[in-house]
Write a protein that holds these residues in place. Structure first.
Motif, PDB file in Angstrom:
ATOM      1  N   LYS A   1       4.373   2.943  -7.094  1.00  0.00           N
ATOM      2  CA  LYS A   1       3.988   2.002  -6.194  1.00  0.00           C
ATOM      3  C   LYS A   1       2.372   1.907  -6.030  1.00  0.00           C
ATOM      4  CE  LYS A   1       8.187   2.277  -3.702  1.00  0.00           C
ATOM      5  NZ  LYS A   1       8.876   2.363  -2.114  1.00  0.00           N
ATOM      6  N   THR A   2       1.749   2.718  -6.373  1.00  0.00           N
ATOM      7  CA  THR A   2       0.196   2.708  -6.223  1.00  0.00           C
ATOM      8  C   THR A   2      -0.550   3.455  -7.445  1.00  0.00           C
ATOM      9  OG1 THR A   2       0.609   3.372  -3.860  1.00  0.00           O
ATOM     10  CG2 THR A   2      -1.566   3.336  -4.584  1.00  0.00           C
ATOM     11  N   ILE A   3      -1.703   2.677  -7.785  1.00  0.00           N
ATOM     12  CA  ILE A   3      -2.279   3.384  -8.806  1.00  0.00           C
ATOM     13  C   ILE A   3      -3.921   3.674  -8.250  1.00  0.00           C
ATOM     14  CG2 ILE A   3      -3.838   2.601 -10.908  1.00  0.00           C
ATOM     15  CD1 ILE A   3      -1.676   0.206 -11.331  1.00  0.00           C
ATOM     16  N   VAL A   4      -4.366   4.900  -8.772  1.00  0.00           N
ATOM     17  CA  VAL A   4      -5.521   5.208  -8.308  1.00  0.00           C
ATOM     18  C   VAL A   4      -6.617   5.465  -9.590  1.00  0.00           C
ATOM     19  CG1 VAL A   4      -5.174   7.708  -8.671  1.00  0.00           C
ATOM     20  CG2 VAL A   4      -6.778   7.066  -6.922  1.00  0.00           C
ATOM     21  N   TYR A   5      -7.717   5.072  -9.375  1.00  0.00           N
ATOM     22  CA  TYR A   5      -8.641   5.087 -10.385  1.00  0.00           C
ATOM     23  C   TYR A   5     -10.001   5.242  -9.922  1.00  0.00           C
ATOM     24  CZ  TYR A   5      -9.995   0.366  -9.438  1.00  0.00           C
ATOM     25  OH  TYR A   5     -10.328  -0.901  -8.690  1.00  0.00           O
ATOM     26  N   ILE A   6     -11.041   5.658 -10.776  1.00  0.00           N
ATOM     27  CA  ILE A   6     -12.511   5.769 -10.364  1.00  0.00           C
ATOM     28  C   ILE A   6     -13.266   4.476 -11.079  1.00  0.00           C
ATOM     29  CG2 ILE A   6     -12.267   8.245 -10.103  1.00  0.00           C
ATOM     30  CD1 ILE A   6     -13.724   8.434 -12.886  1.00  0.00           C
ATOM     31  N   ARG A   7     -14.197   4.382 -10.246  1.00  0.00           N
ATOM     32  CA  ARG A   7     -15.146   3.292 -10.895  1.00  0.00           C
ATOM     33  C   ARG A   7     -16.672   3.527 -10.436  1.00  0.00           C
ATOM     34  NH1 ARG A   7     -13.518  -1.770  -6.861  1.00  0.00           N
ATOM     35  NH2 ARG A   7     -14.679  -1.216  -4.936  1.00  0.00           N
ATOM     36  N   ASP A   8     -17.441   3.057 -11.534  1.00  0.00           N
ATOM     37  CA  ASP A   8     -18.926   3.485 -11.227  1.00  0.00           C
ATOM     38  C   ASP A   8     -19.449   2.256 -10.103  1.00  0.00           C
ATOM     39  OD1 ASP A   8     -21.765   3.687 -11.458  1.00  0.00           O
ATOM     40  OD2 ASP A   8     -21.966   4.054 -13.429  1.00  0.00           O
ATOM     41  N   ALA A   9     -20.163   2.777  -8.879  1.00  0.00           N
ATOM     42  CA  ALA A   9     -20.562   1.653  -8.141  1.00  0.00           C
ATOM     43  C   ALA A   9     -21.902   1.340  -8.326  1.00  0.00           C
ATOM     44  CB  ALA A   9     -20.360   2.082  -6.742  1.00  0.00           C
ATOM     45  N   GLY A  10     -22.569   1.743  -9.315  1.00  0.00           N
ATOM     46  CA  GLY A  10     -23.840   1.539  -9.522  1.00  0.00           C
ATOM     47  C   GLY A  10     -24.865   2.722  -9.632  1.00  0.00           C
ATOM     48  N   ASN A  11     -24.802   3.401  -8.281  1.00  0.00           N
ATOM     49  CA  ASN A  11     -25.815   4.816  -8.182  1.00  0.00           C
ATOM     50  C   ASN A  11     -24.735   5.791  -7.722  1.00  0.00           C
ATOM     51  OD1 ASN A  11     -28.198   3.585  -8.395  1.00  0.00           O
ATOM     52  ND2 ASN A  11     -28.016   2.844  -6.139  1.00  0.00           N
ATOM     53  N   TRP A  12     -23.514   5.504  -7.837  1.00  0.00           N
ATOM     54  CA  TRP A  12     -22.656   6.770  -7.511  1.00  0.00           C
ATOM     55  C   TRP A  12     -21.127   6.158  -7.917  1.00  0.00           C
ATOM     56  CZ3 TRP A  12     -25.020   4.180  -3.317  1.00  0.00           C
ATOM     57  CH2 TRP A  12     -24.122   3.053  -2.724  1.00  0.00           C
ATOM     58  N   TRP A  13     -20.057   7.289  -7.593  1.00  0.00           N
ATOM     59  CA  TRP A  13     -18.693   6.808  -8.245  1.00  0.00           C
ATOM     60  C   TRP A  13     -17.973   6.843  -6.988  1.00  0.00           C
ATOM     61  CZ3 TRP A  13     -16.753   6.349 -13.217  1.00  0.00           C
ATOM     62  CH2 TRP A  13     -17.784   6.483 -14.252  1.00  0.00           C
ATOM     63  N   GLN A  14     -16.868   6.043  -7.250  1.00  0.00           N
ATOM     64  CA  GLN A  14     -15.851   5.781  -5.995  1.00  0.00           C
ATOM     65  C   GLN A  14     -14.417   6.115  -6.528  1.00  0.00           C
ATOM     66  OE1 GLN A  14     -16.675   1.632  -5.434  1.00  0.00           O
ATOM     67  NE2 GLN A  14     -17.816   2.205  -3.525  1.00  0.00           N
ATOM     68  N   ILE A  15     -13.488   6.574  -5.778  1.00  0.00           N
ATOM     69  CA  ILE A  15     -11.990   6.853  -6.046  1.00  0.00           C
ATOM     70  C   ILE A  15     -11.480   5.546  -5.139  1.00  0.00           C
ATOM     71  CG2 ILE A  15      -9.906   7.910  -5.425  1.00  0.00           C
ATOM     72  CD1 ILE A  15     -11.890  10.494  -5.522  1.00  0.00           C
ATOM     73  N   VAL A  16     -10.624   4.649  -6.037  1.00  0.00           N
ATOM     74  CA  VAL A  16     -10.218   3.484  -5.552  1.00  0.00           C
ATOM     75  C   VAL A  16      -8.518   3.522  -5.722  1.00  0.00           C
ATOM     76  CG1 VAL A  16     -10.155   0.931  -5.676  1.00  0.00           C
ATOM     77  CG2 VAL A  16     -12.067   2.304  -6.372  1.00  0.00           C
ATOM     78  N   THR A  17      -7.833   2.774  -4.885  1.00  0.00           N
ATOM     79  CA  THR A  17      -6.507   2.689  -5.038  1.00  0.00           C
ATOM     80  C   THR A  17      -6.212   1.261  -4.987  1.00  0.00           C
ATOM     81  OG1 THR A  17      -5.836   2.648  -2.741  1.00  0.00           O
ATOM     82  CG2 THR A  17      -5.792   4.654  -3.800  1.00  0.00           C
ATOM     83  N   MET A  18      -4.875   0.784  -5.886  1.00  0.00           N
ATOM     84  CA  MET A  18      -4.463  -0.675  -5.691  1.00  0.00           C
ATOM     85  C   MET A  18      -3.074  -0.586  -5.988  1.00  0.00           C
ATOM     86  SD  MET A  18      -6.085  -1.760  -9.544  1.00  0.00           S
ATOM     87  CE  MET A  18      -5.632  -0.863 -10.861  1.00  0.00           C
ATOM     88  N   ASN A  19      -2.554  -1.914  -5.970  1.00  0.00           N
ATOM     89  CA  ASN A  19      -0.991  -2.134  -6.025  1.00  0.00           C
ATOM     90  C   ASN A  19      -0.726  -2.274  -7.487  1.00  0.00           C
ATOM     91  OD1 ASN A  19      -0.705  -2.227  -3.471  1.00  0.00           O
ATOM     92  ND2 ASN A  19      -0.780  -4.359  -3.166  1.00  0.00           N
ATOM     93  N   PRO A  20       0.288  -2.060  -7.910  1.00  0.00           N
ATOM     94  CA  PRO A  20       0.574  -2.260  -9.552  1.00  0.00           C
ATOM     95  C   PRO A  20       0.251  -3.521 -10.007  1.00  0.00           C
ATOM     96  CG  PRO A  20       2.529  -1.292  -8.571  1.00  0.00           C
ATOM     97  CD  PRO A  20       1.680  -1.906  -7.379  1.00  0.00           C
ATOM     98  N   ASP A  21      -0.244  -4.601  -9.207  1.00  0.00           N
ATOM     99  CA  ASP A  21      -0.480  -5.901  -9.839  1.00  0.00           C
ATOM    100  C   ASP A  21      -2.078  -5.995  -9.706  1.00  0.00           C
ATOM    101  OD1 ASP A  21      -0.794  -6.093  -7.124  1.00  0.00           O
ATOM    102  OD2 ASP A  21       0.460  -8.052  -7.069  1.00  0.00           O
ATOM    103  N   GLY A  22      -2.905  -5.009  -9.282  1.00  0.00           N
ATOM    104  CA  GLY A  22      -4.050  -4.995  -9.367  1.00  0.00           C
ATOM    105  C   GLY A  22      -4.609  -5.612  -7.896  1.00  0.00           C
ATOM    106  N   SER A  23      -3.729  -5.783  -6.887  1.00  0.00           N
ATOM    107  CA  SER A  23      -4.267  -6.150  -5.717  1.00  0.00           C
ATOM    108  C   SER A  23      -4.304  -5.262  -4.922  1.00  0.00           C
ATOM    109  CB  SER A  23      -3.154  -7.090  -4.826  1.00  0.00           C
ATOM    110  OG  SER A  23      -1.887  -6.451  -4.855  1.00  0.00           O
ATOM    111  N   ASN A  24      -5.070  -5.510  -3.553  1.00  0.00           N
ATOM    112  CA  ASN A  24      -5.264  -4.692  -2.193  1.00  0.00           C
ATOM    113  C   ASN A  24      -5.965  -3.461  -2.756  1.00  0.00           C
ATOM    114  OD1 ASN A  24      -5.073  -3.633   0.196  1.00  0.00           O
ATOM    115  ND2 ASN A  24      -3.126  -2.325  -0.158  1.00  0.00           N
ATOM    116  N   GLN A  25      -7.334  -3.716  -3.553  1.00  0.00           N
ATOM    117  CA  GLN A  25      -8.118  -2.600  -4.051  1.00  0.00           C
ATOM    118  C   GLN A  25      -8.727  -1.883  -2.701  1.00  0.00           C
ATOM    119  OE1 GLN A  25     -10.296  -3.938  -7.402  1.00  0.00           O
ATOM    120  NE2 GLN A  25      -8.728  -4.515  -8.429  1.00  0.00           N
ATOM    121  N   GLN A  26      -8.573  -0.684  -2.413  1.00  0.00           N
ATOM    122  CA  GLN A  26      -9.228  -0.130  -1.437  1.00  0.00           C
ATOM    123  C   GLN A  26     -10.117   1.224  -2.007  1.00  0.00           C
ATOM    124  OE1 GLN A  26      -6.631   0.595   1.878  1.00  0.00           O
ATOM    125  NE2 GLN A  26      -5.741  -1.272   1.815  1.00  0.00           N
TER     126      GLN A  26
END
Length: 328
Positions: free
Chosen positions: A108-133
């Motif tokens: 029901k949920t996906i977690v991934y990491i992304r480069d925010a420019g000067n640091w990294w973030q842990i992000v969750t989202m719905n299976p369709d890519g919506s509600n990225q937090q």
């Protein structure tokens, strides 16, 4: 593998993939050969069967559940959802610096990491890519995030006084909890379904070895599952909990294989062999397959294989560069 380059040396933004065809030119997925048979290698539906047994069962397709992959294009990387064996591909995360997607157990949920420019973030989202937090705003570059068995907590590593330490975060709470305080570097946590153990690599005597850390005694001597003179990484628990797949480096630079081991350290054996660079294993939801990344850092592709080592098949086709698969 990691965003654009090997996860263990993440440097998003280096144009190592110059010349890759545009997304629209990628032809999608296909499997070579006939459909595999259920029970090839004697693997039970939960992945608990003995490896290397005689094939049994009737013809069946491999699992069709959506697989998450990291797709590299030029200097960017994205998270896609794909249906193995079809051309269906859906972009889910498109910041241009997205990596290491992981399904929750209930999918029901996906977690991934992304480069925010000067640091990294842990992000969750719905299976369709919506509600990225963004759930953790600053973490160590390239850290892998995993789910607890009840999908209520995340585990990952972050640096404390120059050393990677294990942290957990209960979703909905603002402050992560530091779990380990040991002097050895560590990474790639994978949480047991029972919730009482985390398998990860820990650097001991100059080599990264797979070990199990008990969460009620996180700083006690871990249970070592490997004791090799080469580096091991990327542990991943099977759906039934009877096996842990992982990456074992070869004796030759640039070569690595997928191995499996029991959580008590027994039955340690290779799944893939040869001169290729194989890494980042993930189990299919039914435990009948292991998907993994094969190829050089600049040209990764996603493959699948039976836990017995049978039926290796390339999922990625054409010029696509794909890695970091998550299937269960």
């Amino acid at each position: 593998m990691a965003s654009v380059v090997d996860r263990r040396t993440i440097i998003i933004g280096i144009p190592v993939l110059a010349g890759l065809a545009a997304v629209g030119a990628v032809t999608g997925y296909a499997l070579a050969g006939d459909p595999p048979r259920a029970g090839d290698g004697g693997d039970a539906p939960d992945g608990s069967g003995g490896l290397g047994s005689a094939p049994t069962g009737s013809p069946r397709p491999y699992p069709s559940e959506t697989m998450l992959v990291r797709f590299d294009q030029g200097e960017s990387s994205f998270v896609y959802g794909v249906t193995p064996g079809t051309d269906k591909r859906t972009k889910l995360a498109d910041s241009g610096h997205d990596a290491l997607p992981q399904w929750s157990h209930d999918r029901k949920t996906i977690v991934y990491i992304r480069d925010a420019g000067n640091w990294w973030q842990i992000v969750t989202m719905n299976p369709d890519g919506s509600n990225q937090q963004v759930v953790v705003d600053r973490v160590t570059r390239g850290t892998r995030v995993c789910w607890s068995g009840d999908d209520k907590r995340l585990a990952y590593v972050d640096k404390v006084d120059g050393r990677n330490q294990l942290f957990t975060l209960t979703l909905g709470e603002a402050k992560p909890k530091q779990i380990t305080h040991t002097p050895d570097d560590k990474d790639d946590p994978t949480w047991s379904r029972a919730g009482d153990q985390v398998a990860m690599w820990i650097n001991t005597r100059g080599n990264r070895q797979i070990a199990i850390v008990r969460l009620d005694q996180p700083d006690a001597t871990p249970l070592w599952l490997t004791k090799d003179k080469v580096n091991c990484a990327d542990p991943c628990w099977s759906p039934g909990g009877e096996w842990i797949a992982y990456t074992r480096n070869g004796e030759v630079s640039g070569q690595s294989d997928i191995w499996v081991v029991r959580p008590d350290g027994t039955d340690n054996r290779p799944v893939t062999t040869g001169t290729a660079q194989d890494m980042d294993p993930t189990w299919s939801p039914d435990g009948q397959w292991i998907a993994f990344t094969r190829g050089k850092v600049k040209a990764p592709s996603v493959w699948i294989v039976r836990p017995s080592g049978r039926d290796p098949q390339r999922l990625t086709v054409g010029p696509a560069y794909e890695a970091h698969a998550s299937w269960s």
